[in-house]
Scaffold this motif. Sequence first.
Motif, mmCIF file in Angstrom:
data_model
loop_
_atom_site.group_PDB
_atom_site.id
_atom_site.type_symbol
_atom_site.label_atom_id
_atom_site.label_comp_id
_atom_site.label_asym_id
_atom_site.label_seq_id
_atom_site.Cartn_x
_atom_site.Cartn_y
_atom_site.Cartn_z
ATOM 1 N N TRP A 219 -4.056 3.601 -12.247
ATOM 2 C CA TRP A 219 -2.966 2.665 -12.481
ATOM 3 C C TRP A 219 -2.936 2.210 -13.945
ATOM 4 O O TRP A 219 -1.855 2.057 -14.527
ATOM 5 N N ASN B 98 -8.923 6.286 -7.095
ATOM 6 C CA ASN B 98 -8.425 5.351 -8.122
ATOM 7 C C ASN B 98 -9.500 4.336 -8.509
ATOM 8 O O ASN B 98 -9.238 3.124 -8.629
ATOM 9 N N SER C 111 -3.455 5.948 -5.565
ATOM 10 C CA SER C 111 -3.282 5.006 -4.453
ATOM 11 C C SER C 111 -4.237 3.836 -4.607
ATOM 12 O O SER C 111 -5.129 3.847 -5.461
ATOM 13 N N ASP C 112 -4.069 2.853 -3.773
ATOM 14 C CA ASP C 112 -4.961 1.696 -3.825
ATOM 15 C C ASP C 112 -6.410 2.152 -3.595
ATOM 16 O O ASP C 112 -6.678 2.998 -2.739
ATOM 17 N N LYS D 216 6.577 3.410 -7.785
ATOM 18 C CA LYS D 216 5.151 3.110 -7.747
ATOM 19 C C LYS D 216 4.337 4.309 -8.246
ATOM 20 O O LYS D 216 4.892 5.329 -8.623
ATOM 21 N N SER E 199 -5.806 -4.761 -7.174
ATOM 22 C CA SER E 199 -5.793 -3.977 -5.939
ATOM 23 C C SER E 199 -5.595 -4.892 -4.737
ATOM 24 O O SER E 199 -5.610 -6.124 -4.864
ATOM 25 N N ASP F 44 0.861 -1.184 0.000
ATOM 26 C CA ASP F 44 0.000 0.000 0.000
ATOM 27 C C ASP F 44 0.899 1.237 0.000
ATOM 28 O O ASP F 44 1.423 1.639 1.034
ATOM 29 N N LEU G 146 -9.410 1.185 -10.786
ATOM 30 C CA LEU G 146 -7.956 1.149 -11.010
ATOM 31 C C LEU G 146 -7.555 1.972 -12.232
ATOM 32 O O LEU G 146 -6.544 1.708 -12.886
ATOM 33 N N GLY H 70 0.016 -2.369 -9.619
ATOM 34 C CA GLY H 70 -0.570 -2.302 -8.280
ATOM 35 C C GLY H 70 0.013 -3.332 -7.347
ATOM 36 O O GLY H 70 1.225 -3.423 -7.182
ATOM 37 N N TYR I 43 8.342 -0.114 -12.173
ATOM 38 C CA TYR I 43 7.752 -0.646 -10.947
ATOM 39 C C TYR I 43 8.415 -1.958 -10.532
ATOM 40 O O TYR I 43 8.250 -2.409 -9.403
ATOM 41 N N SER J 154 -3.760 -4.398 -13.765
ATOM 42 C CA SER J 154 -3.519 -4.034 -12.370
ATOM 43 C C SER J 154 -4.427 -4.850 -11.457
ATOM 44 O O SER J 154 -5.497 -5.319 -11.854
#
Lengths: 595, 214
Positions: B179, B173, B166-167, A407, B208, A58, B176, B186, A368, B206
């Motif tokens: 991303w 997001n 972010s997640d 990230k 999560s 996270d 997703l 992710g 990444y 991606s």
Amino acid sequence: MSDDARTLKPVDVVVVGGGWAGSIMAKEMTEAGRTVVMLERGPDRSTAGEGAYPASIDELEGNFRYKLFQDLSKNTVTIRNNANQTALPYRRMAAFLPGEGVGGAGLHWSGVHFRMPPDDLRLRSRVIEKYGAKFIPEGMNLQDYGVTYEELEPFFDKAEKVFGTSGEAYKVNGQVVGQGNVFSPSRSDHFPLPPLKDVYTAHLFRKAAAEVGFHPYSLPAANASQQYTNPYGVQMGPCNFCGYCSGYACYMYSKASPNVNILPVLRRHPLFELRANCHVLKVERDSTGTRATGVTYTDAEGKVVTQPAEMVILTAFQFHNVRLMLLSGIGKPYDPVKNEGVVGRNFVYQNVTTSVVWLDPKVETNQYIGAGGGGVAFDDFNSENFDHGPLGFVGGSPVWVNQAGVKAIAGAHSGGPPGTPRWGSAWKAGMIDTYRHSLRIDAHGANMAYRDVYLDLDPTWKDAYGQPLLRMTFDWKDNDIRMNRYVVDRIGDVAKAMGARNVHLTRREFGKPFDTRQYQTTHLGGGAVMGTDPQTSALNRYMQSWDVHNVFVIGANAFPQGTGYNPTGMVAALAYWAAHHIRTTYLAHPGPLAG
Amino acid sequence: MQGLAGVAACGTVSGTGAAAPPKPYMPVFFNAAEWNFLLAACDRLIPADANGPGALALNVPRFIDQQMTTPYAQGAQWYMAAPFVQGPDNLGYQLPYPPRDLYRHGIAGMNAHATTRHAKPFAALAPDVQDDLLRAAEGGRLVFGDVPSAAFFDQLLANVMEGAFSDPIHGGNTGLGGWAMLGFPGARADFMDWVDRYGAHYPLGSVSITGETA
């Protein structure tokens, strides 16, 4: 002492700080049959807890809410660029990110694991031999460590075996054995594990650097390239390049940490006790002032407690060690005006700038993917590997691609090429292109020590326990700026050889002060340095206080000046070096180990 | 209209169109005027375009509203001891305001400025006028009492980026989408078999933390 103070049952050794240095010292002291209490101001932490997948993956919590880092609301530092300014509190995390909690920053570091170059250990002597004493600029406190590479080699080797370090040797026992760093000194053994695979960007950098005539090598990484069992019997799994090293507990048990590599054994040892959430306020001394009697700390319930001990080993982060010495009156505080005293003297940082190279838009750089300690470097402009004579500066800089896993939020913040707006459609286009098709090259340079760069106690701001904050007086100096600019130009040569579509070379600028708002590195050093002269060092060459012989201080605070390398490998080796001399000499004959 | 359009888009999960739109998100921290500003500003900071979804489709305002109830927004992680002495910019943030207060002061300031200059709150202005105001705030050319506009703008922009990338567990997001536009996988976090596939496009979408895929 306050009325509610309690005095606990005495122990042999108190270790202040539960990171790498503290875990190594505690392990060594329990092996020597001593009772050890480890005091850690942060919470208890484990890889099984904080590292558990997928919750640990996270980025917001790890890198933007600093879940595993120091709680600045309780304690921070103040910073100013020079003694004429009022230092102001470092209120929000930015330039550097100290850790907190069991494992310290060792839980959430990247994993680059170096040995200190032999010339860096005796830099003053080496510079004078090569260029003469006049080559050292006015105001630069250039010093030797007082310990040589040959003396430290067994302890570098031991640390690598405990950490399960991946890398490729150049010379073992004087024989060339592989494609390692041609500038690195001979080793007594190979790395415990072969090097990590090159990610794509590192692969391109390796090729281009060799084409230009430099000598690329695999970064030594405490990220396991294979399954590994260390000498303490704990196991590591192979790194899968997940890209979540710095800021995270490694869910793969691949990145070395005190929590994975030492503490599982230590926690079960009958002579060892860990106390988390215990903030040490002061090292107590007897009436002569020359012997420590233990420490006073605030425990998890907020009670003030005294823990008597025969020995006190300070193993907190660099600047916390210095602050505890100042708060406890151990060693003479440094006075930059009189140029006297040693605690706070030779405070140094690291001189890092990151340049960006854009490749063909058809090529995905997959930034990444990464391992914190992985990558490719060249040392042609590090340490004394090149002739500084015509260049006129002291110090050097390794250059590397260390793709540790970029990230999404970090990518968004980095944005596009210089000149691109920070938001809107133009930002979006530039940022996406940069994220997908660029790579980053660091000049990871040394920062020298100067008479007017130092640490002392702040006159105004206090921590949550009512004690003064530490004050940093720091700025970049022309010598270090010139070094950075010279090395960054060499990055330009490599970028060209990579077939770059666009290159942004980031150089340190003359006259631009140290900016606390920009993340640079957490590799702070000095302030309580080791050496052979008590007039210029707070610690002798065994990391022992010159003034209070049963206090040992282990950390990057011992570095007399900065280095181009990451500090953890050196800190671990110094811990094993000090522990060796405590075990073989000090425990039987307590007293000064050097005089 | 900006504000209302924003509410609708913000409540939509993926913009598939056919399904009945879910109920718009009701902010917990921001009042109506603040929320309208936030929707409009987010829409300018990350606009929807050919490169991917914008901040509204990604539910960035919802993310920011939810963040405002965390300890972070109350300054729990910042050193907030007095005295607060202003100094050179390079010595860092020295205001007595945690993120929540920066939003309160900053949004009120932006709306007051917009009303004085253009007789309308920020959300009711044309996009190019909104951009001019945001640029003025970014450049520190506005002052909202004792809050320099750049301090507010930097806080807003940082949270907007966090919300978009972010997640989704944190409220932004959505789908997703942030991303996907970066090609960021992710929480996949396992590239053992891709680390030496040089220059190639990673084939998996991606994922999560909760297992949502895109």
